[in-house]
Scaffold this motif. Structure first.
Motif, PDB file in Angstrom:
ATOM      1  N   ARG A  58      51.163  55.559  39.580  1.00 45.03           N
ATOM      2  CA  ARG A  58      52.294  55.225  38.709  1.00 45.03           C
ATOM      3  C   ARG A  58      52.100  53.798  38.210  1.00 45.03           C
ATOM      4  NH1 ARG A  58      54.203  60.312  38.092  1.00 45.03           N
ATOM      5  NH2 ARG A  58      54.874  61.242  40.068  1.00 45.03           N
ATOM      6  N   ILE A  59      51.817  53.635  36.947  1.00 41.72           N
ATOM      7  CA  ILE A  59      51.587  52.306  36.391  1.00 41.72           C
ATOM      8  C   ILE A  59      52.916  51.740  35.923  1.00 41.72           C
ATOM      9  CG2 ILE A  59      50.355  50.958  34.657  1.00 41.72           C
ATOM     10  CD1 ILE A  59      48.561  52.253  36.761  1.00 41.72           C
ATOM     11  N   PRO A  60      53.452  50.738  36.628  1.00 41.68           N
ATOM     12  CA  PRO A  60      54.733  50.162  36.212  1.00 41.68           C
ATOM     13  C   PRO A  60      54.566  49.306  34.958  1.00 41.68           C
ATOM     14  CG  PRO A  60      53.813  48.889  38.015  1.00 41.68           C
ATOM     15  CD  PRO A  60      52.886  50.069  37.802  1.00 41.68           C
ATOM     16  N   LYS A  61      55.670  48.991  34.344  1.00 43.27           N
ATOM     17  CA  LYS A  61      55.633  48.089  33.201  1.00 43.27           C
ATOM     18  C   LYS A  61      55.120  46.737  33.666  1.00 43.27           C
ATOM     19  CE  LYS A  61      58.426  46.234  29.425  1.00 43.27           C
ATOM     20  NZ  LYS A  61      59.790  46.172  28.818  1.00 43.27           N
ATOM     21  N   ALA A  62      54.045  46.282  33.037  1.00 37.49           N
ATOM     22  CA  ALA A  62      53.375  45.065  33.501  1.00 37.49           C
ATOM     23  C   ALA A  62      54.251  43.830  33.305  1.00 37.49           C
ATOM     24  CB  ALA A  62      52.048  44.894  32.767  1.00 37.49           C
ATOM     25  N   LYS A  63      54.236  42.961  34.309  1.00 38.22           N
ATOM     26  CA  LYS A  63      54.899  41.674  34.156  1.00 38.22           C
ATOM     27  C   LYS A  63      54.122  40.825  33.159  1.00 38.22           C
ATOM     28  CE  LYS A  63      56.525  41.376  38.976  1.00 38.22           C
ATOM     29  NZ  LYS A  63      56.474  40.546  40.210  1.00 38.22           N
ATOM     30  N   ALA A  64      54.840  40.120  32.339  1.00 35.69           N
ATOM     31  CA  ALA A  64      54.177  39.245  31.368  1.00 35.69           C
ATOM     32  C   ALA A  64      53.688  37.981  32.079  1.00 35.69           C
ATOM     33  CB  ALA A  64      55.143  38.878  30.241  1.00 35.69           C
ATOM     34  N   PHE A  65      52.391  37.770  32.070  1.00 31.38           N
ATOM     35  CA  PHE A  65      51.853  36.543  32.648  1.00 31.38           C
ATOM     36  C   PHE A  65      50.523  36.220  31.984  1.00 31.38           C
ATOM     37  CE2 PHE A  65      49.492  39.677  34.969  1.00 31.38           C
ATOM     38  CZ  PHE A  65      48.311  39.074  35.344  1.00 31.38           C
ATOM     39  N   THR A  66      50.177  34.957  32.005  1.00 31.09           N
ATOM     40  CA  THR A  66      48.937  34.492  31.392  1.00 31.09           C
ATOM     41  C   THR A  66      48.034  33.939  32.487  1.00 31.09           C
ATOM     42  OG1 THR A  66      50.102  33.902  29.376  1.00 31.09           O
ATOM     43  CG2 THR A  66      47.894  32.952  29.693  1.00 31.09           C
ATOM     44  N   PRO A  67      46.818  34.476  32.618  1.00 30.85           N
ATOM     45  CA  PRO A  67      45.890  33.936  33.616  1.00 30.85           C
ATOM     46  C   PRO A  67      45.645  32.451  33.396  1.00 30.85           C
ATOM     47  CG  PRO A  67      45.051  35.970  32.666  1.00 30.85           C
ATOM     48  CD  PRO A  67      46.225  35.571  31.845  1.00 30.85           C
ATOM     49  N   SER A  68      45.521  31.743  34.483  1.00 33.30           N
ATOM     50  CA  SER A  68      45.317  30.302  34.400  1.00 33.30           C
ATOM     51  C   SER A  68      43.836  29.970  34.406  1.00 33.30           C
ATOM     52  CB  SER A  68      46.007  29.629  35.589  1.00 33.30           C
ATOM     53  OG  SER A  68      45.693  28.262  35.651  1.00 33.30           O
ATOM     54  N   GLU A  69      43.505  28.841  33.851  1.00 30.74           N
ATOM     55  CA  GLU A  69      42.136  28.330  33.933  1.00 30.74           C
ATOM     56  C   GLU A  69      41.944  27.540  35.221  1.00 30.74           C
ATOM     57  OE1 GLU A  69      39.408  28.760  31.922  1.00 30.74           O
ATOM     58  OE2 GLU A  69      40.674  30.309  31.060  1.00 30.74           O
ATOM     59  N   ALA A  70      43.044  27.301  35.932  1.00 30.06           N
ATOM     60  CA  ALA A  70      42.958  26.520  37.165  1.00 30.06           C
ATOM     61  C   ALA A  70      42.353  27.359  38.281  1.00 30.06           C
ATOM     62  CB  ALA A  70      44.351  26.038  37.576  1.00 30.06           C
ATOM     63  N   ALA A  71      41.661  26.709  39.198  1.00 28.44           N
ATOM     64  CA  ALA A  71      41.098  27.397  40.354  1.00 28.44           C
ATOM     65  C   ALA A  71      42.227  27.911  41.241  1.00 28.44           C
ATOM     66  CB  ALA A  71      40.202  26.452  41.140  1.00 28.44           C
ATOM     67  N   CYS A  72      42.043  29.095  41.825  1.00 26.44           N
ATOM     68  CA  CYS A  72      43.105  29.679  42.659  1.00 26.44           C
ATOM     69  C   CYS A  72      43.212  28.931  43.979  1.00 26.44           C
ATOM     70  CB  CYS A  72      42.850  31.159  42.879  1.00 26.44           C
ATOM     71  SG  CYS A  72      41.599  31.524  44.116  1.00 26.44           S
ATOM     72  N   ARG A  73      44.425  28.901  44.519  1.00 26.03           N
ATOM     73  CA  ARG A  73      44.679  28.233  45.792  1.00 26.03           C
ATOM     74  C   ARG A  73      44.916  29.228  46.917  1.00 26.03           C
ATOM     75  NH1 ARG A  73      49.742  25.060  44.804  1.00 26.03           N
ATOM     76  NH2 ARG A  73      49.328  24.232  46.890  1.00 26.03           N
ATOM     77  N   ARG A  74      45.165  30.460  46.550  1.00 26.09           N
ATOM     78  CA  ARG A  74      45.402  31.501  47.534  1.00 26.09           C
ATOM     79  C   ARG A  74      44.604  32.732  47.133  1.00 26.09           C
ATOM     80  NH1 ARG A  74      50.011  28.742  46.357  1.00 26.09           N
ATOM     81  NH2 ARG A  74      51.152  27.858  48.142  1.00 26.09           N
ATOM     82  N   LEU A  75      44.172  33.508  48.106  1.00 28.06           N
ATOM     83  CA  LEU A  75      43.328  34.665  47.806  1.00 28.06           C
ATOM     84  C   LEU A  75      43.759  35.878  48.634  1.00 28.06           C
ATOM     85  CD1 LEU A  75      40.786  35.709  46.270  1.00 28.06           C
ATOM     86  CD2 LEU A  75      39.459  35.099  48.307  1.00 28.06           C
ATOM     87  N   VAL A  76      43.819  37.033  47.963  1.00 28.40           N
ATOM     88  CA  VAL A  76      44.048  38.316  48.641  1.00 28.40           C
ATOM     89  C   VAL A  76      42.810  39.176  48.418  1.00 28.40           C
ATOM     90  CG1 VAL A  76      45.446  40.399  48.794  1.00 28.40           C
ATOM     91  CG2 VAL A  76      46.542  38.204  48.278  1.00 28.40           C
ATOM     92  N   ILE A  77      42.220  39.674  49.498  1.00 31.30           N
ATOM     93  CA  ILE A  77      41.082  40.591  49.426  1.00 31.30           C
ATOM     94  C   ILE A  77      41.587  41.979  49.803  1.00 31.30           C
ATOM     95  CG2 ILE A  77      38.816  41.197  50.369  1.00 31.30           C
ATOM     96  CD1 ILE A  77      38.383  38.220  50.952  1.00 31.30           C
ATOM     97  N   VAL A  78      41.417  42.924  48.900  1.00 31.11           N
ATOM     98  CA  VAL A  78      41.869  44.302  49.136  1.00 31.11           C
ATOM     99  C   VAL A  78      40.646  45.193  49.306  1.00 31.11           C
ATOM    100  CG1 VAL A  78      43.266  46.221  48.307  1.00 31.11           C
ATOM    101  CG2 VAL A  78      43.891  43.871  47.690  1.00 31.11           C
ATOM    102  N   LEU A  79      40.536  45.842  50.463  1.00 31.60           N
ATOM    103  CA  LEU A  79      39.415  46.725  50.760  1.00 31.60           C
ATOM    104  C   LEU A  79      39.899  48.177  50.733  1.00 31.60           C
ATOM    105  CD1 LEU A  79      37.901  44.863  53.859  1.00 31.60           C
ATOM    106  CD2 LEU A  79      37.354  44.517  51.452  1.00 31.60           C
ATOM    107  N   SER A  80      39.172  49.018  50.030  1.00 32.58           N
ATOM    108  CA  SER A  80      39.526  50.439  50.015  1.00 32.58           C
ATOM    109  C   SER A  80      38.257  51.272  49.984  1.00 32.58           C
ATOM    110  CB  SER A  80      40.405  50.779  48.805  1.00 32.58           C
ATOM    111  OG  SER A  80      39.687  50.624  47.602  1.00 32.58           O
ATOM    112  N   GLY A  81      38.378  52.518  50.454  1.00 32.17           N
ATOM    113  CA  GLY A  81      37.232  53.426  50.501  1.00 32.17           C
ATOM    114  C   GLY A  81      37.662  54.818  50.100  1.00 32.17           C
ATOM    115  N   PRO A  82      37.117  55.854  50.723  1.00 34.09           N
ATOM    116  CA  PRO A  82      37.511  57.230  50.393  1.00 34.09           C
ATOM    117  C   PRO A  82      39.025  57.420  50.487  1.00 34.09           C
ATOM    118  CG  PRO A  82      35.552  57.260  51.768  1.00 34.09           C
ATOM    119  CD  PRO A  82      36.013  55.830  51.716  1.00 34.09           C
ATOM    120  N   GLY A  83      39.596  57.992  49.442  1.00 31.75           N
ATOM    121  CA  GLY A  83      41.032  58.202  49.386  1.00 31.75           C
ATOM    122  C   GLY A  83      41.824  57.006  48.924  1.00 31.75           C
TER     123      GLY A  83
END
Length: 515
Positions: free
Chosen positions: A310-335
């Motif tokens: 289910r693709i929700p209505k996207a939040k309006a945001f503009t990617p920054s040119e600044a380096a990220c300060r926080r990181l989320v790593i999402v791992l997925s496999g079969p299913g």
């Protein structure tokens, strides 16, 4: 239990779509009855904005619920049988709550669907109740049907104190059906799978039409499905399988840019995994080992937990040119492909507000990396980039990679860099990648594990924990392929195991604003 495609329980997908288009179910199915054998409608005068009012006959309540869910509708359905009354809430095609007398949640839902006759009406609600149901509508409808069948069977069978002992010895091997239009490829795959004593190829079909008939006869544990076939192709076949008799499906084809988008569509239709067809130019024993491993893992899938993207209505945001300060790593496999898309659509913009980025690793062949990033851009509407060489991790971006590829994170001055370096062994590479990310981001790192996620030997997760980062599991009971998550849950390294609806909130809540 009758197969889900039995006319008693459901309507084929093409008829679903026709009914949804013709009836305007999104705009208001108002009143109905469930107790007759023909189809008619009332002649009441209708206000132009009030939707339809009428009588639906020869239709089961679970038919209506499936139509609402397939059309991603939001409504409350009030069901009555005599003096008894129950309500079912559907939000964006997902069953979120049910209430009946003094019951709430799943048991209330099963109680309502146990009524074989009655009346219903859809009612408008201003607020959504607290969620009490997390299972997919596929599972709920099938479980309701099973309970009805079980009750009918008990009523039909005379009581007896005589016990019967079967002398048959069951074959505990994995039962696989191969569907491919090439007789040679069918033989090759059958030879690969039956080398050991773990898999039994119970049938082979040359097209989807043959496969549907054989599935009804053979009830395989898993179907290996080709993409392009005559008579009935793979797309139509998997739709029939998932509606009529759901079972784990693995797509097999030769990967290439032309097929990439189609493979992603298969995964969104319920396929558990994709495996490339064996090649003469590569080590056949190594290919055989990998194919058997993935088939055995895919066969453990709980297809009732499959949830349509289910693709929700996207939040309006503009990617920054600044380096990220926080990181989320999402791992997925079969299913995990539908779970990944459902999560990232809300997670990427949420992390952008925290000057954070997301790295998503999927268990597909490396050749899918660029096509998947492009697909995410087009399908979900957020910026996604394939991981290539050395790339600065910027706030508001999603970076796409594949399991098994060498990856590492490091600092280059004030900028965190992700690059394609490190060991090439799949298990060792994920550990080294997580260890480097933990040393770089420390407490500003979160690792999320979805269905089928490969977490290596856990040294990477241990490094995340040691550096005060967090490890979060999607709730295993809601995952399609949960077995790879079990050892992680038992390791003591997990900070939280949460329902899919709470993942983003849990991830974001753990980041301190000024950290």
């Amino acid at each position: 239990m009758p197969p889900i495609g039995n006319p008693k329980w459901t309507i084929p997908l093409d008829k679903h779509l026709a009914l949804l288009t013709a009836s305007g179910i999104r705009n208001g199915l108002k009143h109905g009855k469930m107790d007759s054998k023909d189809l008619s409608s009332s002649n009441h005068a209708q206000d132009t904005d009030s939707g339809f009012a009428g009588t639906l006959k020869n239709i089961q309540l679970n038919d209506l619920i499936q139509m609402c869910c397939l059309s991603a509708s939001s409504l409350c359905m009030r069901v009555s049988k005599g003096q008894r009354q129950g309500t079912i809430f559907i939000v964006d095609g997902e069953i979120v709550h049910a209430a009946c007398e003094d019951m709430a949640g799943e048991e209330a839902f099963y109680q309502i669907l146990g009524w074989q006759t009655g009346s219903f009406e859809s009612i408008e609600v201003s607020t959504t109740p607290q969620r009490t149901i997390d299972k997919s509508y596929h599972f709920l409808v099938m479980e309701a049907a099973r309970r009805v069948d079980e009750q009918n069977l008990k009523m039909a069978q005379p009581s007896s104190t005589t016990s019967h002992t079967s002398t048959d010895v069951s074959d505990e091997r994995l039962r696989v059906l191969i569907v491919d239009d090439s007789p040679m490829m069918r033989k090759i795959l059958a030879s690969i799978l039956t080398t050991g004593d773990m898999i039994n190829v119970v049938g082979m079909a040359g097209n989807g039409k043959e496969a549907i008939s054989m599935i009804d006869q053979l009830s395989p544990d898993l179907v290996m499905l080709d993409v392009n076939m005559p008579v009935m192709d793979g797309t139509s076949t998997i739709k029939h399988i998932m509606i009529e008799k759901p079972c784990p499906v693995v797509i097999m084809s030769n990967p290439g840019d032309a097929l990439s988008k189609k493979i992603f569509n298969f995964l969104e239709l319920g396929a558990v995994d994709f495996i490339g067809k064996p090649k003469k130019s590569q080590d056949i024993l190594l290919q055989q080992k990998k194919i058997i491993e993935r088939i055995k893992l895919a066969a453990t899938a709980s297809v009732n937990n499959f949830s349509i993207v289910r693709i929700p209505k996207a939040k309006a945001f503009t990617p920054s040119e600044a380096a990220c300060r926080r990181l989320v790593i999402v791992l997925s496999g079969p299913g995990g492909h539908p779970e990944l898309l459902n999560l990232l659509c809300g997670l990427v913009p949420s992390m952008a507000e925290l000057d954070g980025a997301v790295v998503a690793l999927q268990g597909l062949p490396p050749s899918f990396q660029k096509p998947l990033a492009q697909y995410m851009n087009e399908r979900c509407g957020y910026p996604a980039l394939p991981i290539d060489h050395e790339t600065i991790l910027r706030a508001g971006q999603c970076y796409v990679g594949m399991h098994g590829g060498p990856l590492t994170v490091k600092m280059n001055g004030h900028n965190p860099i992700i690059g394609t370096q490190g060991p090439k062994d799949e298990r060792e590479s994920i550990d080294c990648f997580l260890e480097s990310a933990a040393l770089t981001f420390k407490k500003n790192l979160v690792v999320v594990l979805l269905s089928g996620a490969n977490s290596g030997e856990q040294s990477g997760l241990r490094a995340v924990k040691d550096q005060e980062g967090r490890v979060i599991l999607r709730k295993r009971s809601s995952s399609m392929v949960s077995s790879p998550l079990d050892p992680v849950a038992e390791s003591g390294l997990v900070n939280a195991e949460v329902n899919p609806s709470d993942l983003i909130k849990t991830i974001v809540a753990g980041f301190k604003p000024n950290a």
